[in-house]
Design a protein around this motif. Sequence first.
Motif, PDB file in Angstrom:
ATOM      1  N   VAL A   3      -2.315   8.998   1.361  1.00  0.00           N
ATOM      2  CA  VAL A   3      -2.468   8.539   3.020  1.00  0.00           C
ATOM      3  C   VAL A   3      -3.936   8.307   3.353  1.00  0.00           C
ATOM      4  O   VAL A   3      -4.702   7.183   3.554  1.00  0.00           O
ATOM      5  N   GLU A   4      -4.670   9.387   3.140  1.00  0.00           N
ATOM      6  CA  GLU A   4      -6.545   9.284   3.366  1.00  0.00           C
ATOM      7  C   GLU A   4      -6.822   8.211   2.571  1.00  0.00           C
ATOM      8  O   GLU A   4      -7.714   7.585   3.516  1.00  0.00           O
ATOM      9  N   GLN A   5      -6.637   8.223   1.268  1.00  0.00           N
ATOM     10  CA  GLN A   5      -7.506   6.520   0.334  1.00  0.00           C
ATOM     11  C   GLN A   5      -6.943   5.908   1.163  1.00  0.00           C
ATOM     12  O   GLN A   5      -7.656   4.557   1.086  1.00  0.00           O
ATOM     13  N   GLN A   6      -5.485   5.031   1.680  1.00  0.00           N
ATOM     14  CA  GLN A   6      -4.817   3.981   1.834  1.00  0.00           C
ATOM     15  C   GLN A   6      -5.668   3.940   3.611  1.00  0.00           C
ATOM     16  O   GLN A   6      -6.179   2.587   3.712  1.00  0.00           O
ATOM     17  N   ASP A   7      -5.585   4.988   4.619  1.00  0.00           N
ATOM     18  CA  ASP A   7      -6.596   5.131   5.413  1.00  0.00           C
ATOM     19  C   ASP A   7      -7.984   4.791   5.359  1.00  0.00           C
ATOM     20  O   ASP A   7      -8.642   3.565   6.128  1.00  0.00           O
ATOM     21  N   ALA A   8      -8.699   5.101   5.028  1.00  0.00           N
ATOM     22  CA  ALA A   8     -10.138   4.430   4.408  1.00  0.00           C
ATOM     23  C   ALA A   8      -9.945   3.351   3.572  1.00  0.00           C
ATOM     24  O   ALA A   8     -10.871   2.363   4.201  1.00  0.00           O
ATOM     25  N   TRP A   9      -8.684   2.763   2.863  1.00  0.00           N
ATOM     26  CA  TRP A   9      -9.351   1.383   1.972  1.00  0.00           C
ATOM     27  C   TRP A   9      -8.686   0.033   3.288  1.00  0.00           C
ATOM     28  O   TRP A   9      -9.767  -0.822   4.019  1.00  0.00           O
ATOM     29  N   ALA A  10      -7.671   0.921   3.958  1.00  0.00           N
ATOM     30  CA  ALA A  10      -7.498   0.119   5.683  1.00  0.00           C
ATOM     31  C   ALA A  10      -8.436  -0.471   6.369  1.00  0.00           C
ATOM     32  O   ALA A  10      -8.999  -1.743   6.987  1.00  0.00           O
ATOM     33  N   SER A  11      -9.312   0.603   6.636  1.00  0.00           N
ATOM     34  CA  SER A  11     -10.468   0.402   7.484  1.00  0.00           C
ATOM     35  C   SER A  11     -11.369  -0.430   7.309  1.00  0.00           C
ATOM     36  O   SER A  11     -12.490  -0.953   8.160  1.00  0.00           O
ATOM     37  N   ALA A  12     -11.492  -1.255   5.769  1.00  0.00           N
ATOM     38  CA  ALA A  12     -12.018  -2.351   6.348  1.00  0.00           C
ATOM     39  C   ALA A  12     -11.907  -3.208   6.802  1.00  0.00           C
ATOM     40  O   ALA A  12     -12.692  -4.578   7.400  1.00  0.00           O
ATOM     41  N   ALA A  13     -11.032  -3.562   7.234  1.00  0.00           N
ATOM     42  CA  ALA A  13     -11.158  -4.302   8.631  1.00  0.00           C
ATOM     43  C   ALA A  13     -10.686  -4.164   9.750  1.00  0.00           C
ATOM     44  O   ALA A  13     -10.428  -4.890  10.747  1.00  0.00           O
TER      45      ALA A  13
END
Length: 173
Positions: free
Chosen positions: A44-54
């Motif tokens: 979840v931490e990785q997903q949140d960091a990745w999605a923050s690009a938008a």
Amino acid sequence: MKAANTNRPPSPAALRPLLPSDIARLAAIFRAAIAELTEDDYSVEQQDAWASAADDEAAFGERLAKNLTLVATLDGEAVGFITLKDDRVIDLLYVHPRVAGTGVGSVLCNAAETLAKARGAKALTVDASDTALFFFQHRGYEPQRRNTVPRGDVWLANTTMQKSFEPEKVPPS
């Protein structure tokens, strides 16, 4: 990876260029794809960091606009997108989770490959997430190297893959 929604009959996706009015919808597709399709491969931490690009939609829109971005639509609604950078790199390829596995990603990738070849590319490269690895391998992309990518204080893994385009054989006259 979650299974695609099979309640919707498959219909051919139409492709069109990016429009300024698409940015918010494509950012939402980007976030939804990461949240719902990558949970088996990323925390979840990785997903949140990745999605923050938008999170900064203006910057996200600039990233899309500076590359060739094609938008896939079904019944007039944007359901996926691909960006081709410098005619040689797939920068982004995302589909909405409800159409994952229905061929929309393949339609987008086919178009990018056709355009890259037509523009003289000898190969196409992509940094594939662990979730997308099989999709690209199935299309003939070969792993080149493993990468770790920082997103704030979080690290994400992906694999650089490449597909070489064979020159078309001309039958002898």
